[in-house]
Motif scaffolding. Structure first.
Motif, PDB file in Angstrom:
ATOM      1  N   LEU A  40       0.826  -1.207   0.000  1.00 30.60           N
ATOM      2  CA  LEU A  40       0.000   0.000   0.000  1.00 30.60           C
ATOM      3  C   LEU A  40       0.862   1.259   0.000  1.00 30.60           C
ATOM      4  CD1 LEU A  40      -2.796  -1.029   2.549  1.00 30.60           C
ATOM      5  CD2 LEU A  40      -2.973  -0.910   0.067  1.00 30.60           C
ATOM      6  N   ILE A  41       1.897   1.262   0.838  1.00 34.24           N
ATOM      7  CA  ILE A  41       2.752   2.440   0.958  1.00 34.24           C
ATOM      8  C   ILE A  41       3.544   2.693  -0.317  1.00 34.24           C
ATOM      9  CG2 ILE A  41       4.818   3.341   2.130  1.00 34.24           C
ATOM     10  CD1 ILE A  41       3.765   1.921   4.674  1.00 34.24           C
ATOM     11  N   ASN A  42       4.120   1.630  -0.879  1.00 36.67           N
ATOM     12  CA  ASN A  42       5.078   1.800  -1.979  1.00 36.67           C
ATOM     13  C   ASN A  42       4.465   1.737  -3.371  1.00 36.67           C
ATOM     14  OD1 ASN A  42       7.395   2.049  -0.291  1.00 36.67           O
ATOM     15  ND2 ASN A  42       7.334  -0.146   0.066  1.00 36.67           N
ATOM     16  N   THR A  43       3.281   1.145  -3.492  1.00 35.02           N
ATOM     17  CA  THR A  43       2.699   0.977  -4.821  1.00 35.02           C
ATOM     18  C   THR A  43       1.290   1.528  -4.936  1.00 35.02           C
ATOM     19  OG1 THR A  43       4.040  -0.993  -5.237  1.00 35.02           O
ATOM     20  CG2 THR A  43       2.069  -0.724  -6.580  1.00 35.02           C
ATOM     21  N   VAL A  44       0.386   1.062  -4.075  1.00 28.21           N
ATOM     22  CA  VAL A  44      -1.027   1.402  -4.232  1.00 28.21           C
ATOM     23  C   VAL A  44      -1.281   2.894  -4.044  1.00 28.21           C
ATOM     24  CG1 VAL A  44      -3.330   1.075  -3.249  1.00 28.21           C
ATOM     25  CG2 VAL A  44      -1.838  -0.896  -3.638  1.00 28.21           C
ATOM     26  N   ILE A  45      -0.813   3.444  -2.937  1.00 32.60           N
ATOM     27  CA  ILE A  45      -1.084   4.860  -2.666  1.00 32.60           C
ATOM     28  C   ILE A  45      -0.415   5.775  -3.691  1.00 32.60           C
ATOM     29  CG2 ILE A  45      -0.679   6.720  -0.997  1.00 32.60           C
ATOM     30  CD1 ILE A  45      -1.334   4.707   1.210  1.00 32.60           C
ATOM     31  N   PRO A  46       0.861   5.536  -4.054  1.00 36.35           N
ATOM     32  CA  PRO A  46       1.446   6.389  -5.101  1.00 36.35           C
ATOM     33  C   PRO A  46       0.679   6.341  -6.425  1.00 36.35           C
ATOM     34  CG  PRO A  46       3.192   5.269  -3.913  1.00 36.35           C
ATOM     35  CD  PRO A  46       1.888   4.682  -3.427  1.00 36.35           C
ATOM     36  N   ILE A  47       0.229   5.154  -6.849  1.00 34.10           N
ATOM     37  CA  ILE A  47      -0.455   5.089  -8.144  1.00 34.10           C
ATOM     38  C   ILE A  47      -1.860   5.691  -8.051  1.00 34.10           C
ATOM     39  CG2 ILE A  47      -1.589   2.818  -8.084  1.00 34.10           C
ATOM     40  CD1 ILE A  47      -0.342   2.394 -10.928  1.00 34.10           C
ATOM     41  N   LYS A  48      -2.514   5.571  -6.905  1.00 35.13           N
ATOM     42  CA  LYS A  48      -3.808   6.251  -6.723  1.00 35.13           C
ATOM     43  C   LYS A  48      -3.617   7.768  -6.748  1.00 35.13           C
ATOM     44  CE  LYS A  48      -6.889   4.789  -3.669  1.00 35.13           C
ATOM     45  NZ  LYS A  48      -8.086   4.359  -4.429  1.00 35.13           N
ATOM     46  N   PHE A  49      -2.530   8.221  -6.159  1.00 36.59           N
ATOM     47  CA  PHE A  49      -2.197   9.650  -6.125  1.00 36.59           C
ATOM     48  C   PHE A  49      -2.004  10.199  -7.536  1.00 36.59           C
ATOM     49  CE2 PHE A  49       1.275  12.858  -5.902  1.00 36.59           C
ATOM     50  CZ  PHE A  49       0.652  13.814  -5.114  1.00 36.59           C
ATOM     51  N   ILE A  50      -1.213   9.501  -8.349  1.00 32.74           N
ATOM     52  CA  ILE A  50      -0.936   9.961  -9.708  1.00 32.74           C
ATOM     53  C   ILE A  50      -2.183   9.845 -10.583  1.00 32.74           C
ATOM     54  CG2 ILE A  50       0.450   9.572 -11.785  1.00 32.74           C
ATOM     55  CD1 ILE A  50       1.942  10.797  -9.418  1.00 32.74           C
ATOM     56  N   TYR A  51      -2.944   8.775 -10.409  1.00 30.98           N
ATOM     57  CA  TYR A  51      -4.147   8.606 -11.224  1.00 30.98           C
ATOM     58  C   TYR A  51      -5.163   9.720 -10.943  1.00 30.98           C
ATOM     59  CZ  TYR A  51      -8.284   6.587 -13.378  1.00 30.98           C
ATOM     60  OH  TYR A  51      -9.413   6.402 -14.154  1.00 30.98           O
ATOM     61  N   ALA A  52      -5.365  10.051  -9.674  1.00 32.40           N
ATOM     62  CA  ALA A  52      -6.301  11.128  -9.325  1.00 32.40           C
ATOM     63  C   ALA A  52      -5.869  12.439  -9.961  1.00 32.40           C
ATOM     64  CB  ALA A  52      -6.402  11.259  -7.804  1.00 32.40           C
ATOM     65  N   ARG A  53      -4.594  12.718  -9.913  1.00 31.90           N
ATOM     66  CA  ARG A  53      -4.086  13.938 -10.549  1.00 31.90           C
ATOM     67  C   ARG A  53      -4.331  13.922 -12.052  1.00 31.90           C
ATOM     68  NH1 ARG A  53       1.717  16.105  -8.249  1.00 31.90           N
ATOM     69  NH2 ARG A  53       0.919  17.050  -6.338  1.00 31.90           N
ATOM     70  N   SER A  54      -4.158  12.751 -12.667  1.00 31.63           N
ATOM     71  CA  SER A  54      -4.368  12.659 -14.118  1.00 31.63           C
ATOM     72  C   SER A  54      -5.825  12.906 -14.482  1.00 31.63           C
ATOM     73  CB  SER A  54      -3.935  11.276 -14.633  1.00 31.63           C
ATOM     74  OG  SER A  54      -4.880  10.279 -14.293  1.00 31.63           O
ATOM     75  N   GLN A  55      -6.725  12.708 -13.504  1.00 28.40           N
ATOM     76  CA  GLN A  55      -8.145  12.956 -13.715  1.00 28.40           C
ATOM     77  C   GLN A  55      -8.554  14.376 -13.324  1.00 28.40           C
ATOM     78  OE1 GLN A  55     -10.141  10.306 -15.116  1.00 28.40           O
ATOM     79  NE2 GLN A  55      -8.000   9.717 -15.427  1.00 28.40           N
ATOM     80  N   GLY A  56      -7.553  15.197 -12.998  1.00 34.99           N
ATOM     81  CA  GLY A  56      -7.834  16.589 -12.654  1.00 34.99           C
ATOM     82  C   GLY A  56      -8.311  16.796 -11.232  1.00 34.99           C
ATOM     83  N   ARG A  57      -8.125  15.801 -10.358  1.00 34.69           N
ATOM     84  CA  ARG A  57      -8.547  15.926  -8.970  1.00 34.69           C
ATOM     85  C   ARG A  57      -7.342  16.149  -8.060  1.00 34.69           C
ATOM     86  NH1 ARG A  57     -10.025  11.648  -6.690  1.00 34.69           N
ATOM     87  NH2 ARG A  57      -9.582  10.038  -8.227  1.00 34.69           N
TER      88      ARG A  57
END
Length: 430
Positions: free
Chosen positions: A343-360
């Protein structure tokens, strides 16, 4: 004395700002300090505005410990420094000329330094080099607000650094989020010792092949173990023979090779972390969740993530750690601590980047998610705890790792909120 400290003094006006004079006794009035150049080559502060003896100047500021450093750094032959309007130094030990032979005005900063700031500087940087970090003897600090805000900023900084790999993988894959997650997840399953080997394994597999195999656990295991080079030895064990036959079929059908796969390491690993076990768990994860990225994006609570990653192995691995030797039967599920690392090293970082890519702006949800995870237990976190720095969750432990690696080890105290706080104290820290 170092140049970073002089930059700090200039940027934050930590000196007697009125009645400034050049070393030739010309009056200086500073209207604009300039923009601090922290990344690019060239002068230290751009676009400054000053007046010297009623003559207004617009240009750049260069800062050195000694005036002679101008020549040591070869600025006299670099056109980037032609527009320097003021040379700020600690010690003026020589005259510096422009190309037209006029003298560059020089401000000797030690004549105007705030004595208390200098005292605090020596307290901060004058400690024994044997200390774990420079400010060790001055901790803890009294301001919880400074600490908590700095930890949040450090964690975001760490997320930004982790996003570099994600963005590169997205670029290389034409924004295939499922593929990027597969590669990042593979790296996480390899942990520190085998992370790069697992990533090289993921890079060796066309993701479309993985998707074709995802409905058949035997084929998934054969794909992973075969590409990892772990099915080369002849065996009489029916499970191993089955995987070897499946891998030969897949290798021929999809014209695969594993020339770029880094050899996997077993040495000094505890058996539950053997790459054989992690590969078996990884295969089971994608067997259960062939569209893993979509599930991760839809999952938002820690409890649901624990459930998502409730992964066992196939039957063979319940009483094996390697292909050759049988062991006591034991279910080899992903432990909570291992899930937390994912969660720390993979899931949360990719959720973070994906949300940004969606303009959030994902900061609030990311902070809420990681704050639910326990802090990591490692040497860095343990030491900060001993220094009375609060670490109560994974966000704070991640921030402390960032602080130690990127600030404390680099002695970048002047860029650190704690270092700045200590420099601005007006009491005896004893």
């Amino acid at each position: 004395m170092n140049e970073d400290f002089l930059h700090y003094l200039w940027k934050y006006k930590k000196f007697e700002f009125s009645n400034l004079k050049t070393t030739r006794q010309e009056e200086i009035v500073v209207q604009k300090l300039g923009i601090h150049n922290t990344e690019n080559s060239g002068p230290d502060f751009f676009d400054a505005r000053i007046t010297i003896e009623d003559q207004k100047w617009a240009g750049n500021i260069e800062i050195h410990i000694k005036s002679s450093d101008w020549y040591v750094h070869n600025h006299e032959i670099d056109p980037s420094y032609d527009n320097v309007i003021l040379h700020v130094v600690w010690d003026d030990d020589t005259v510096v000329f422009r190309k037209d032979n006029t003298i560059i005005p020089t401000l000797q900063l030690k004549d105007y330094i705030d004595h208390e700031v200098l005292t605090q500087y020596h307290k901060l940087f004058g400690n024994s080099t044997k200390d774990w970090i420079v400010c060790e003897q001055q901790l803890p600090i009294e301001s919880d607000f400074i600490i908590s805000n700095w930890q949040e900023r450090l964690y975001l900084e760490r997320l930004e650094e982790k996003s570099v790999l994600i963005m590169q993988l997205l670029k290389d894959s034409a924004n295939d989020w499922e593929l990027v997650l597969f590669k990042l997840m593979a790296k996480s399953f390899g942990l520190k010792v085998n992370g790069e080997a697992f990533l090289s394994l993921a890079n060796s597999i066309d993701f479309s092949i993985l998707q074709k195999c995802s409905s058949d656990l035997d084929h998934l295991e054969a794909l992973f173990f075969g590409q990892a080079g772990l099915l080369k030895t002849k065996s009489d064990i029916s499970y191993v023979k089955k995987l070897q036959e499946a891998y030969d079929y897949l290798k021929h059908k999809f014209q695969m090779d594993n020339k770029g796969v880094i050899p996997f390491q077993f040495f000094r690993l505890r058996p539950p972390n053997f790459p054989t076990i992690r590969l078996a768990q990884f295969a089971k994860l994608y067997f259960k969740n062939p569209q893993l990225f979509s599930k991760i994006i839809q999952t938002n609570t820690i409890e649901d993530f624990y459930e998502l990653f409730k992964i066992n192995t196939s039957v063979f691995w319940q009483n094996h750690y390697t292909f050759e030797k049988e062991s006591v039967s034991r279910k080899k599920t992903l432990t909570p601590s291992f899930i937390e690392l994912i969660l720390i090293n993979t899931v949360i970082p990719i959720k973070f980047i994906y949300a940004r890519s969606q303009g959030r702006n994902p900061e609030d949800e990311i902070f809420e998610l990681i704050a639910q995870l326990p802090y990591e237990k490692n040497t860095i976190v343990h030491k900060f705890l001993s220094l009375k720095i609060p670490v109560e969750n994974a966000m704070q432990s991640q921030s402390m790792i960032q602080l130690k690696n990127k600030y404390c080890d680099q002695k970048a105290c002047l860029k650190c909120a704690i270092g700045n706080y200590l420099l601005n104290q007006d009491y005896n820290l004893g």
